[in-house]
Design a protein around this motif. Structure first.
Motif, PDB file in Angstrom:
ATOM      1  N   LYS A   1       2.122   6.800  -6.875  1.00  0.00           N
ATOM      2  CA  LYS A   1       1.090   7.758  -7.292  1.00  0.00           C
ATOM      3  C   LYS A   1       1.530   9.183  -7.005  1.00  0.00           C
ATOM      4  CE  LYS A   1      -3.055   4.948  -6.878  1.00  0.00           C
ATOM      5  NZ  LYS A   1      -4.338   4.764  -6.155  1.00  0.00           N
ATOM      6  N   ARG A   2       2.137   9.396  -5.854  1.00  0.00           N
ATOM      7  CA  ARG A   2       2.603  10.732  -5.483  1.00  0.00           C
ATOM      8  C   ARG A   2       3.686  11.191  -6.454  1.00  0.00           C
ATOM      9  NH1 ARG A   2       3.837  10.125   0.052  1.00  0.00           N
ATOM     10  NH2 ARG A   2       1.605  10.251   0.382  1.00  0.00           N
TER      11      ARG A   2
ATOM     12  N   ILE B   1       0.836  -1.201   0.000  1.00  0.00           N
ATOM     13  CA  ILE B   1       0.000   0.000   0.000  1.00  0.00           C
ATOM     14  C   ILE B   1       0.874   1.256   0.000  1.00  0.00           C
ATOM     15  CG2 ILE B   1      -1.608   1.371   1.406  1.00  0.00           C
ATOM     16  CD1 ILE B   1      -2.813  -1.385   2.306  1.00  0.00           C
ATOM     17  N   LEU B   2       1.880   1.274   0.860  1.00  0.00           N
ATOM     18  CA  LEU B   2       2.759   2.438   0.930  1.00  0.00           C
ATOM     19  C   LEU B   2       3.530   2.642  -0.370  1.00  0.00           C
ATOM     20  CD1 LEU B   2       4.093   2.078   4.570  1.00  0.00           C
ATOM     21  CD2 LEU B   2       2.346   3.661   3.732  1.00  0.00           C
TER      22      LEU B   2
ATOM     23  N   ARG C   1       2.536   1.766  -3.408  1.00  0.00           N
ATOM     24  CA  ARG C   1       1.604   2.294  -4.419  1.00  0.00           C
ATOM     25  C   ARG C   1       1.336   3.781  -4.185  1.00  0.00           C
ATOM     26  NH1 ARG C   1      -0.571  -2.822  -3.597  1.00  0.00           N
ATOM     27  NH2 ARG C   1      -2.208  -2.070  -2.199  1.00  0.00           N
ATOM     28  N   ARG C   2       1.223   4.186  -2.919  1.00  0.00           N
ATOM     29  CA  ARG C   2       1.016   5.596  -2.610  1.00  0.00           C
ATOM     30  C   ARG C   2       2.193   6.444  -3.071  1.00  0.00           C
ATOM     31  NH1 ARG C   2      -1.578   5.721   3.456  1.00  0.00           N
ATOM     32  NH2 ARG C   2      -3.613   4.927   2.858  1.00  0.00           N
ATOM     33  N   SER C   3       3.399   5.969  -2.828  1.00  0.00           N
ATOM     34  CA  SER C   3       4.563   6.755  -3.208  1.00  0.00           C
ATOM     35  C   SER C   3       4.700   6.843  -4.726  1.00  0.00           C
ATOM     36  CB  SER C   3       5.840   6.208  -2.570  1.00  0.00           C
ATOM     37  OG  SER C   3       6.187   4.968  -3.125  1.00  0.00           O
TER      38      SER C   3
END
Length: 77
Positions: free
Chosen positions: A72-73, A65-66, A68-70
């Motif tokens: 996307k960011r 999850i982390l 994928r967030r990074s």
């Protein structure tokens, strides 16, 4: 050889710390084994999900999850 005593000695918090230091920070199993008072084979077993598989599974889910967030960011910049 890994013993049940070694497995019971580690709290879930310690297992998550081991997973973090091994997978994210790249600490060697020998170093972590000395730090947590268990064998390097125990550390490798935890890192590969053979021992404490639920902790390993949870760690991998959170790290995914982390990650994928990074990504996307980074893409939004």
């Amino acid at each position: 050889m890994t013993t049940a005593h070694e497995l019971n000695r580690l709290s879930d918090e310690a297992v998550y710390s081991i997973l973090y230091f091994y997978h994210i920070e790249g600490f060697p199993a020998e170093h972590l084994g000395m730090k947590y008072g268990v064998s390097s084979l125990m550390i490798e077993g935890i890192a590969k999900g053979r021992y404490r598989p639920k902790c390993h599974e949870n760690f991998m889910i959170v790290e995914g999850i982390l990650e994928r967030r990074s990504v996307k960011r980074a893409e939004s910049l």
